[in-house]
Design a protein around this motif. Structure first.
Motif, PDB file in Angstrom:
ATOM      1  N   TYR A   3       0.825  -1.209   0.000  1.00  0.00           N
ATOM      2  CA  TYR A   3       0.000   0.000   0.000  1.00  0.00           C
ATOM      3  C   TYR A   3       0.861   1.262   0.000  1.00  0.00           C
ATOM      4  CZ  TYR A   3      -4.565  -2.221   0.809  1.00  0.00           C
ATOM      5  OH  TYR A   3      -5.731  -2.927   0.690  1.00  0.00           O
ATOM      6  N   HIS A   4       1.945   1.220   0.780  1.00  0.00           N
ATOM      7  CA  HIS A   4       2.806   2.401   0.843  1.00  0.00           C
ATOM      8  C   HIS A   4       3.460   2.646  -0.515  1.00  0.00           C
ATOM      9  CE1 HIS A   4       4.599   5.533   3.211  1.00  0.00           C
ATOM     10  NE2 HIS A   4       5.828   5.187   2.861  1.00  0.00           N
ATOM     11  N   LEU A   5       3.880   1.567  -1.170  1.00  0.00           N
ATOM     12  CA  LEU A   5       4.448   1.708  -2.504  1.00  0.00           C
ATOM     13  C   LEU A   5       3.394   2.196  -3.483  1.00  0.00           C
ATOM     14  CD1 LEU A   5       6.919   1.379  -4.264  1.00  0.00           C
ATOM     15  CD2 LEU A   5       6.338  -1.033  -4.564  1.00  0.00           C
ATOM     16  N   HIS A   6       2.162   1.725  -3.326  1.00  0.00           N
ATOM     17  CA  HIS A   6       1.072   2.184  -4.185  1.00  0.00           C
ATOM     18  C   HIS A   6       0.883   3.696  -4.076  1.00  0.00           C
ATOM     19  CE1 HIS A   6      -3.229   3.210  -4.854  1.00  0.00           C
ATOM     20  NE2 HIS A   6      -3.043   2.478  -5.928  1.00  0.00           N
ATOM     21  N   GLN A   7       1.057   4.255  -2.874  1.00  0.00           N
ATOM     22  CA  GLN A   7       0.903   5.706  -2.705  1.00  0.00           C
ATOM     23  C   GLN A   7       1.902   6.462  -3.568  1.00  0.00           C
ATOM     24  OE1 GLN A   7       1.253   6.033   1.644  1.00  0.00           O
ATOM     25  NE2 GLN A   7      -0.829   6.805   1.676  1.00  0.00           N
ATOM     26  N   PHE A   8       3.160   6.004  -3.565  1.00  0.00           N
ATOM     27  CA  PHE A   8       4.175   6.645  -4.402  1.00  0.00           C
ATOM     28  C   PHE A   8       3.825   6.499  -5.885  1.00  0.00           C
ATOM     29  CE2 PHE A   8       6.772   5.873  -0.560  1.00  0.00           C
ATOM     30  CZ  PHE A   8       7.360   7.119  -0.414  1.00  0.00           C
ATOM     31  N   ILE A   9       3.422   5.293  -6.263  1.00  0.00           N
ATOM     32  CA  ILE A   9       3.147   5.007  -7.670  1.00  0.00           C
ATOM     33  C   ILE A   9       1.931   5.790  -8.161  1.00  0.00           C
ATOM     34  CG2 ILE A   9       2.362   3.191  -9.240  1.00  0.00           C
ATOM     35  CD1 ILE A   9       4.171   1.260  -7.683  1.00  0.00           C
ATOM     36  N   GLU A  10       0.887   5.856  -7.343  1.00  0.00           N
ATOM     37  CA  GLU A  10      -0.337   6.546  -7.751  1.00  0.00           C
ATOM     38  C   GLU A  10      -0.063   7.995  -8.119  1.00  0.00           C
ATOM     39  OE1 GLU A  10      -4.885   6.718  -6.149  1.00  0.00           O
ATOM     40  OE2 GLU A  10      -3.318   7.181  -4.700  1.00  0.00           O
ATOM     41  N   LYS A  11       0.777   8.675  -7.355  1.00  0.00           N
ATOM     42  CA  LYS A  11       1.097  10.076  -7.642  1.00  0.00           C
ATOM     43  C   LYS A  11       1.741  10.220  -9.012  1.00  0.00           C
ATOM     44  CE  LYS A  11       1.727  11.375  -2.784  1.00  0.00           C
ATOM     45  NZ  LYS A  11       2.703  11.810  -1.755  1.00  0.00           N
ATOM     46  N   LEU A  12       2.582   9.254  -9.364  1.00  0.00           N
ATOM     47  CA  LEU A  12       3.234   9.302 -10.677  1.00  0.00           C
ATOM     48  C   LEU A  12       2.255   8.982 -11.794  1.00  0.00           C
ATOM     49  CD1 LEU A  12       6.578   7.471  -9.774  1.00  0.00           C
ATOM     50  CD2 LEU A  12       6.154   9.935  -9.873  1.00  0.00           C
ATOM     51  N   LEU A  13       1.419   7.979 -11.590  1.00  0.00           N
ATOM     52  CA  LEU A  13       0.465   7.582 -12.623  1.00  0.00           C
ATOM     53  C   LEU A  13      -0.535   8.689 -12.929  1.00  0.00           C
ATOM     54  CD1 LEU A  13      -0.323   3.877 -11.624  1.00  0.00           C
ATOM     55  CD2 LEU A  13       1.277   4.709 -13.363  1.00  0.00           C
ATOM     56  N   LEU A  14      -0.862   9.490 -11.930  1.00  0.00           N
ATOM     57  CA  LEU A  14      -1.818  10.579 -12.139  1.00  0.00           C
ATOM     58  C   LEU A  14      -1.259  11.681 -13.040  1.00  0.00           C
ATOM     59  CD1 LEU A  14      -3.380  10.865  -8.569  1.00  0.00           C
ATOM     60  CD2 LEU A  14      -4.509  10.069 -10.655  1.00  0.00           C
ATOM     61  N   GLU A  15       0.047  11.662 -13.278  1.00  0.00           N
ATOM     62  CA  GLU A  15       0.663  12.638 -14.179  1.00  0.00           C
ATOM     63  C   GLU A  15       0.513  12.236 -15.647  1.00  0.00           C
ATOM     64  OE1 GLU A  15       4.688  13.566 -13.207  1.00  0.00           O
ATOM     65  OE2 GLU A  15       4.329  13.528 -11.038  1.00  0.00           O
ATOM     66  N   LEU A  16       0.149  10.997 -15.895  1.00  0.00           N
ATOM     67  CA  LEU A  16       0.054  10.506 -17.272  1.00  0.00           C
ATOM     68  C   LEU A  16      -1.222  10.998 -17.939  1.00  0.00           C
ATOM     69  CD1 LEU A  16       1.183   6.840 -16.592  1.00  0.00           C
ATOM     70  CD2 LEU A  16       2.554   8.659 -17.635  1.00  0.00           C
ATOM     71  N   PRO A  17      -1.218  11.123 -19.261  1.00  0.00           N
ATOM     72  CA  PRO A  17      -2.423  11.551 -19.967  1.00  0.00           C
ATOM     73  C   PRO A  17      -3.542  10.530 -19.804  1.00  0.00           C
ATOM     74  CG  PRO A  17      -0.760  10.769 -21.515  1.00  0.00           C
ATOM     75  CD  PRO A  17      -0.085  10.878 -20.182  1.00  0.00           C
ATOM     76  N   ALA A  18      -4.767  11.018 -19.718  1.00  0.00           N
ATOM     77  CA  ALA A  18      -5.935  10.132 -19.608  1.00  0.00           C
ATOM     78  C   ALA A  18      -6.248   9.572 -20.985  1.00  0.00           C
ATOM     79  CB  ALA A  18      -7.125  10.906 -19.058  1.00  0.00           C
ATOM     80  N   ALA A  19      -5.888   8.310 -21.194  1.00  0.00           N
ATOM     81  CA  ALA A  19      -6.111   7.668 -22.491  1.00  0.00           C
ATOM     82  C   ALA A  19      -6.192   6.169 -22.264  1.00  0.00           C
ATOM     83  CB  ALA A  19      -4.971   8.003 -23.461  1.00  0.00           C
ATOM     84  N   PRO A  20      -6.911   5.440 -23.138  1.00  0.00           N
ATOM     85  CA  PRO A  20      -7.092   3.990 -22.933  1.00  0.00           C
ATOM     86  C   PRO A  20      -5.784   3.223 -22.813  1.00  0.00           C
ATOM     87  CG  PRO A  20      -8.598   4.796 -24.605  1.00  0.00           C
ATOM     88  CD  PRO A  20      -7.672   5.931 -24.298  1.00  0.00           C
TER      89      PRO A  20
END
Length: 288
Positions: A50-67
């Motif tokens: 879960y702690h690693l997911h927190q770091f990863i989620e912040k990075l993934l949210l920077e990506l463009p919204a696309a399929p």
């Protein structure tokens, strides 16, 4: 612990299970018992992921919204704890993206494939490959958004980095484990180095050789990533009471590599008598 509302986990302790987390998934991963309970070992494991997911989620949210985004390649996936959690908490609710698990043990690959099919996680793929072989595989995208490696042992982390560089990964998230290669090199040249420099006292004793080898390995990896165009942050994954393999390396592709990082890397290789690693582990360094 109960699992109402279509098998979504609900916990009296909100720090244990994330809202909306699949209870069936956590049971299949043996994080929850069949009765929906957490033991102490599972709680530690879940806390790390879960702690690693927190770091990863912040990075993934920077990506463009696309399929097609995000594309995540998880090296040394094992039972794919991380890949399944990322899919369940991030990709599945958004209906986009793909997770690829890369693992050398065929029985774990098959188990993960069967679990993904049972859960309906249809944008998860599992490949029976080493991280080194994955670099040349046509089964993975030519470019990827993120490379992860959670406790990939010894040089598997380096192979994951090479894959990320080859596939122009936007992000790399690495938790190294059991680095032995540099320690072996230090042991081989110990007598020569002791006669050459007092710094060799840092690895004269076997315990110090192992610990210093691990530290030097990760320092070299960070410099290599910077030399190849990444901005690097190093932090703790969780408290040391939960895991001794606790160093988290976060790398973000920013463009041009730092020449100073390449120079420092070469200087360290020379200082520690590790010049042989320049071609085998750091082949993408720009010319001196």
């Amino acid at each position: 612990m109960e699992a109402p509302d279509g098998g979504r986990a609900v916990s009296k302790d909100k720090d244990d299970i994330r809202p909306g987390q699949s209870a069936e998934l956590l049971k299949e991963l043996h994080i929850l018992t069949r009765e929906g309970k957490l033991n102490q070992d599972s709680r530690r494991k879940l806390k790390q992921v879960y702690h690693l997911h927190q770091f990863i989620e912040k990075l993934l949210l920077e990506l463009p919204a696309a399929p097609e985004h995000p594309s995540i390649v998880d090296h040394g996936a094992g039972k794919s704890y991380l890949g399944f959690i990322l899919y369940d908490l991030f990709l599945k609710p958004r209906g986009v993206g793909q997770v690829y698990g890369v693992e050398t043990r065929p029985e774990l690959v098959e188990r993960s494939r069967q679990l993904a099919a049972r859960l309906g996680f249809d944008r998860m793929s599992f490949l029976h490959l080493s991280a080194a072989d994955a670099v040349r595989s046509d089964s993975l995208p030519a470019e990827v958004d993120m490379v992860t490696a959670l406790h990939a042992c010894d040089t598997a982390t380096d192979d994951a980095i090479e894959f990320g560089l080859a596939r122009r990964a936007r992000f790399m998230v690495l938790v190294p484990c059991c680095q032995a290669e540099v320690a072996a090199c230090l042991r081989q040249s110990k007598a020569l180095q002791l006669s050459r420099t007092p710094l060799a006292e840092l690895w004269r004793h076997p315990l110090h050789t192992r610990e210093l080898g691990s530290q030097v390995t990760n320092v070299l990896r960070c410099l290599y990533l910077e030399a190849c165009g990444y901005q690097v942050t190093v932090t703790e994954l969780v408290g040391w009471e939960h895991s001794l393999k606790n160093e988290l390396i976060l790398a973000r592709r920013v463009g041009h590599g730092k020449r100073s990082a390449a120079e420092r890397l070469r200087q360290l290789l020379s200082e520690f008598g590790l010049d042989a690693l320049a071609s085998s582990r750091f082949s993408r360094l720009p010319p001196a």
